[in-house]
Write a protein that holds these residues in place. Structure first.
Motif, PDB file in Angstrom:
ATOM      1  N   GLU A  61       1.033  -0.969   0.041  1.00 11.82           N
ATOM      2  CA  GLU A  61      -0.104   0.052  -0.070  1.00 11.82           C
ATOM      3  C   GLU A  61       0.786   1.328   0.074  1.00 11.82           C
ATOM      4  OE1 GLU A  61      -3.630  -2.093   2.561  1.00 11.82           O
ATOM      5  OE2 GLU A  61      -2.250  -0.826   3.388  1.00 11.82           O
ATOM      6  N   THR A  64       2.405   1.632  -3.568  1.00 13.48           N
ATOM      7  CA  THR A  64       1.423   1.852  -4.791  1.00 13.48           C
ATOM      8  C   THR A  64       0.375   2.842  -4.331  1.00 13.48           C
ATOM      9  OG1 THR A  64      -0.022   0.135  -3.793  1.00 13.48           O
ATOM     10  CG2 THR A  64       1.685  -0.542  -5.445  1.00 13.48           C
ATOM     11  N   MET A  66      -2.186   2.190  -3.071  1.00 17.24           N
ATOM     12  CA  MET A  66      -3.686   1.415  -3.111  1.00 17.24           C
ATOM     13  C   MET A  66      -3.901   0.971  -1.837  1.00 17.24           C
ATOM     14  SD  MET A  66      -3.749  -0.756  -6.722  1.00 17.24           S
ATOM     15  CE  MET A  66      -2.118  -1.288  -6.993  1.00 17.24           C
ATOM     16  N   ARG A  67      -4.810   1.639  -1.453  1.00 15.55           N
ATOM     17  CA  ARG A  67      -5.355   1.166   0.118  1.00 15.55           C
ATOM     18  C   ARG A  67      -6.713   0.577   0.206  1.00 15.55           C
ATOM     19  NH1 ARG A  67      -1.556   4.764   0.583  1.00 15.55           N
ATOM     20  NH2 ARG A  67      -0.066   4.415   2.475  1.00 15.55           N
ATOM     21  N   GLN A  68      -7.269   0.763  -0.901  1.00 13.81           N
ATOM     22  CA  GLN A  68      -8.906   0.538  -0.971  1.00 13.81           C
ATOM     23  C   GLN A  68      -9.015  -0.853  -2.024  1.00 13.81           C
ATOM     24  OE1 GLN A  68     -11.140   1.241   1.547  1.00 13.81           O
ATOM     25  NE2 GLN A  68      -9.352   2.172   2.341  1.00 13.81           N
ATOM     26  N   GLY A  69      -7.990  -1.300  -2.607  1.00 14.80           N
ATOM     27  CA  GLY A  69      -8.077  -2.013  -3.612  1.00 14.80           C
ATOM     28  C   GLY A  69      -8.025  -3.773  -3.052  1.00 14.80           C
ATOM     29  N   PRO A  70      -7.012  -4.229  -3.655  1.00 14.55           N
ATOM     30  CA  PRO A  70      -6.797  -5.750  -2.989  1.00 14.55           C
ATOM     31  C   PRO A  70      -6.821  -5.875  -1.894  1.00 14.55           C
ATOM     32  CG  PRO A  70      -5.059  -5.261  -4.797  1.00 14.55           C
ATOM     33  CD  PRO A  70      -6.129  -3.870  -4.626  1.00 14.55           C
ATOM     34  N   THR A  71      -5.777  -5.172  -1.280  1.00 15.22           N
ATOM     35  CA  THR A  71      -5.445  -5.428   0.196  1.00 15.22           C
ATOM     36  C   THR A  71      -6.518  -5.429   1.121  1.00 15.22           C
ATOM     37  OG1 THR A  71      -4.459  -3.407   0.361  1.00 15.22           O
ATOM     38  CG2 THR A  71      -3.084  -4.959  -0.062  1.00 15.22           C
ATOM     39  N   VAL A  73      -9.915  -6.041   0.096  1.00 14.08           N
ATOM     40  CA  VAL A  73     -10.728  -7.090   0.050  1.00 14.08           C
ATOM     41  C   VAL A  73     -10.042  -8.504   0.589  1.00 14.08           C
ATOM     42  CG1 VAL A  73     -11.483  -8.725  -1.843  1.00 14.08           C
ATOM     43  CG2 VAL A  73     -11.473  -6.350  -2.475  1.00 14.08           C
ATOM     44  N   LYS A 117      -6.860 -15.569  -5.676  1.00 10.69           N
ATOM     45  CA  LYS A 117      -6.830 -14.178  -5.759  1.00 10.69           C
ATOM     46  C   LYS A 117      -5.388 -13.526  -5.426  1.00 10.69           C
ATOM     47  CE  LYS A 117     -11.365 -13.746  -4.056  1.00 10.69           C
ATOM     48  NZ  LYS A 117     -12.082 -13.122  -3.425  1.00 10.69           N
ATOM     49  N   LEU A 122      -2.738 -10.690  -6.450  1.00  5.22           N
ATOM     50  CA  LEU A 122      -2.124  -9.618  -5.495  1.00  5.22           C
ATOM     51  C   LEU A 122      -0.329  -9.983  -5.204  1.00  5.22           C
ATOM     52  CD1 LEU A 122      -1.938  -7.169  -3.430  1.00  5.22           C
ATOM     53  CD2 LEU A 122      -2.928  -8.827  -1.720  1.00  5.22           C
TER      54      LEU A 122
END
Length: 145
Positions: A61, A64, A66-71, A73, A117, A122
Motif C-alpha cells: 500500500e 502503490t 492502493m489502500r482500498q483495492g486488493p488489500t 478485499v 486471488k 496480489l
C-alpha cells in the motif's frame, strides 16, 4: 532472492496441509488428533494473516498508494475466515463432527478462492511493486511472531 509469491504461496500449501490433517482426524472421530491438528492449523493460518496484514499489505500500500483495492478485499476475507475458524474451534471443543465438517467445507471454498486471488493477482502485483525490497519484506514476514 525469494519472492512474495514463492514465500506466501508455500505458506498457503503448508496451511492447506494442516487443514486437511485436522479435517481427516475429525472425520475419523479422533478428537485428540483433531484438537492438536486444528490448533496447528489455526495458529498457522492466523500467522499467515499476520504476515500479510502487518508486513506485506502495508509495504504494498505504501509503495502503490492502493489502500482500498486488493488489500482491503483480502483483509475482509481474512475476517470472514477468522469467524469460521472460531466456529471450527467451537465444533472441536464440542466434538461435533457435523458442525465441523460443514463449516470446514465453507472455509475450504473461501480459502481456495482467496488463495487464487492472492497467488494469481496480489502476490504478483506485490512482487513487481516491491521488487527493490523483496528480501527485506520477506525477512520482515519471517520475523512475525
Amino acid at each position: 532472492m525469494t519472492t512474495i509469491s514463492d514465500y506466501l504461496g508455500t505458506d498457503h500449501k503448508h496451511c492447506d496441509g494442516l487443514f486437511a490433517a485436522a479435517e481427516e482426524a475429525v472425520a475419523k472421530d479422533n478428537w485428540d488428533d483433531a484438537a492438536t491438528g486444528f490448533r496447528s492449523f489455526y495458529n498457522a493460518l492466523l500467522h499467515h494473516f499476520s504476515m500479510e496484514e502487518e508486513v506485506m499489505f502495508p509495504a504494498f500500500e505504501s509503495r502503490t498508494g492502493m489502500r482500498q483495492g486488493p488489500t482491503a478485499v483480502m483483509r475482509s476475507e481474512h475476517s470472514q475466515m477468522s469467524g469460521l475458524l472460531n466456529r471450527l474451534h467451537d465444533a472441536v471443543t464440542r466434538k461435533d463432527v457435523n458442525a465441523y465438517l460443514g463449516d470446514a467445507d465453507t472455509l475450504l471454498i473461501l480459502m481456495q478462492q482467496h488463495n487464487v486471488k492472492e497467488e494469481q493477482m496480489l502476490y504478483r502485483m506485490a512482487d513487481q511493486a516491491l521488487v527493490s525490497e523483496l528480501d527485506e519484506v520477506v525477512a520482515r514476514m519471517r520475523a512475525v511472531a
